[in-house]
Design a protein around this motif. Structure first.
Motif, PDB file in Angstrom:
ATOM      1  N   LEU A  11       0.826  -1.204   0.000  1.00 23.57           N
ATOM      2  CA  LEU A  11       0.000   0.000   0.000  1.00 23.57           C
ATOM      3  C   LEU A  11       0.863   1.258   0.000  1.00 23.57           C
ATOM      4  CD1 LEU A  11      -2.859  -0.958   2.489  1.00 23.57           C
ATOM      5  CD2 LEU A  11      -3.089  -0.537   0.023  1.00 23.57           C
ATOM      6  N   ASP A  12       1.993   1.181   0.675  1.00 17.33           N
ATOM      7  CA  ASP A  12       2.909   2.317   0.722  1.00 17.33           C
ATOM      8  C   ASP A  12       3.391   2.689  -0.681  1.00 17.33           C
ATOM      9  OD1 ASP A  12       4.511   4.236   2.298  1.00 17.33           O
ATOM     10  OD2 ASP A  12       6.197   3.080   1.492  1.00 17.33           O
ATOM     11  N   GLN A  13       3.627   1.711  -1.518  1.00 17.60           N
ATOM     12  CA  GLN A  13       4.054   1.974  -2.893  1.00 17.60           C
ATOM     13  C   GLN A  13       2.971   2.726  -3.669  1.00 17.60           C
ATOM     14  OE1 GLN A  13       4.990  -1.970  -4.260  1.00 17.60           O
ATOM     15  NE2 GLN A  13       6.875  -2.096  -3.047  1.00 17.60           N
ATOM     16  N   VAL A  14       1.738   2.311  -3.494  1.00 19.28           N
ATOM     17  CA  VAL A  14       0.615   2.984  -4.152  1.00 19.28           C
ATOM     18  C   VAL A  14       0.439   4.382  -3.579  1.00 19.28           C
ATOM     19  CG1 VAL A  14      -1.876   2.915  -4.572  1.00 19.28           C
ATOM     20  CG2 VAL A  14      -0.528   0.793  -4.658  1.00 19.28           C
ATOM     21  N   ALA A  15       0.531   4.497  -2.267  1.00 21.31           N
ATOM     22  CA  ALA A  15       0.387   5.800  -1.621  1.00 21.31           C
ATOM     23  C   ALA A  15       1.441   6.776  -2.126  1.00 21.31           C
ATOM     24  CB  ALA A  15       0.489   5.642  -0.097  1.00 21.31           C
ATOM     25  N   ALA A  16       2.649   6.305  -2.303  1.00 25.40           N
ATOM     26  CA  ALA A  16       3.726   7.166  -2.800  1.00 25.40           C
ATOM     27  C   ALA A  16       3.407   7.679  -4.205  1.00 25.40           C
ATOM     28  CB  ALA A  16       5.048   6.408  -2.802  1.00 25.40           C
ATOM     29  N   GLN A  17       2.885   6.826  -5.045  1.00 25.17           N
ATOM     30  CA  GLN A  17       2.548   7.222  -6.417  1.00 25.17           C
ATOM     31  C   GLN A  17       1.469   8.297  -6.457  1.00 25.17           C
ATOM     32  OE1 GLN A  17       1.373   3.597  -8.341  1.00 25.17           O
ATOM     33  NE2 GLN A  17       3.455   2.747  -8.358  1.00 25.17           N
ATOM     34  N   HIS A  18       0.574   8.276  -5.475  1.00 26.11           N
ATOM     35  CA  HIS A  18      -0.567   9.199  -5.461  1.00 26.11           C
ATOM     36  C   HIS A  18      -0.432  10.292  -4.403  1.00 26.11           C
ATOM     37  CE1 HIS A  18      -2.762   6.799  -8.379  1.00 26.11           C
ATOM     38  NE2 HIS A  18      -2.344   5.735  -7.721  1.00 26.11           N
ATOM     39  N   HIS A  19       0.737  10.386  -3.786  1.00 30.63           N
ATOM     40  CA  HIS A  19       1.011  11.412  -2.765  1.00 30.63           C
ATOM     41  C   HIS A  19      -0.019  11.367  -1.633  1.00 30.63           C
ATOM     42  CE1 HIS A  19       3.902  12.861  -5.639  1.00 30.63           C
ATOM     43  NE2 HIS A  19       2.948  12.911  -6.538  1.00 30.63           N
ATOM     44  N   ILE A  20      -0.234  10.165  -1.122  1.00 28.77           N
ATOM     45  CA  ILE A  20      -1.197   9.931  -0.046  1.00 28.77           C
ATOM     46  C   ILE A  20      -0.434   9.530   1.211  1.00 28.77           C
ATOM     47  CG2 ILE A  20      -3.044   8.413   0.780  1.00 28.77           C
ATOM     48  CD1 ILE A  20      -3.872   8.091  -2.183  1.00 28.77           C
ATOM     49  N   MET A  21      -0.821  10.105   2.349  1.00 26.24           N
ATOM     50  CA  MET A  21      -0.287   9.679   3.637  1.00 26.24           C
ATOM     51  C   MET A  21      -1.302   8.727   4.262  1.00 26.24           C
ATOM     52  SD  MET A  21       2.171   9.654   5.782  1.00 26.24           S
ATOM     53  CE  MET A  21       3.202  10.933   5.072  1.00 26.24           C
TER      54      MET A  21
END
Length: 156
Positions: A11-21
């Motif tokens: 999930l962290d990888q996806v969050a990084a792509q979408h600038h989500i914390m």
């Protein structure tokens, strides 16, 4: 726990792509079978290597799952995104035994700048049921307003 850590990693990888914390909250065993303590939150954070993850503590859940209610705040420190407040029976501040003055001081000690959320639950509406009538809504609002006033008094 290994599964949770791997899911957080992905999930962290996806969050990084979408600038989500992302945030992860420790909840007592009455609500979830895993991740009940600050130590478990820190294990997930450390072993997942997540860069887009902050942690959440809750006074009610800590009251059940932790032996010391201040040490988890110290352990999480600058990873703490938000702090959830309700007293030991989930009611308004002052209806249980949680020392909110000590909790506030410890939050200040670690430099907490995040959000504080009131999570008041009136007795007839244990956590999965919303207030269903005017009396319950009035009591819910009253308890939240009182707790907000008490927290503001502690923090001023």
């Amino acid at each position: 726990m290994a599964f949770i850590i791997e899911v957080v990693r992905r999930l962290d990888q996806v969050a990084a792509q979408h600038h989500i914390m992302m945030t992860y909250e420790a909840c007592c065993h009455y609500e979830l079978p895993w991740v009940q303590t600050a130590d478990e939150l820190l294990r997930i954070y450390n072993e997942s290597g997540a860069k887009n993850l902050k942690l959440v503590l809750d006074s009610f859940h800590m009251n059940i799952a932790e032996t010391d209610m201040l040490e988890p705040i110290r352990k999480i420190g600058n990873l703490l995104d938000s702090y959830h407040i309700s007293d030991s029976g989930r009611g308004e501040i002052g209806t249980g035994h949680i020392n909110f003055v000590a909790q506030y001081k410890t939050l200040q000690e670690v430099g907490f700048k995040g959000y504080v959320f009131l999570e008041i639950v009136i007795p007839e509406c244990r956590p999965y049921k919303l207030p269903m009538n005017d009396r319950q809504i009035t009591e819910f609002i009253r308890q939240n307003q009182y707790s907000k006033k008490m927290w503001e008094a502690i923090s001023s």
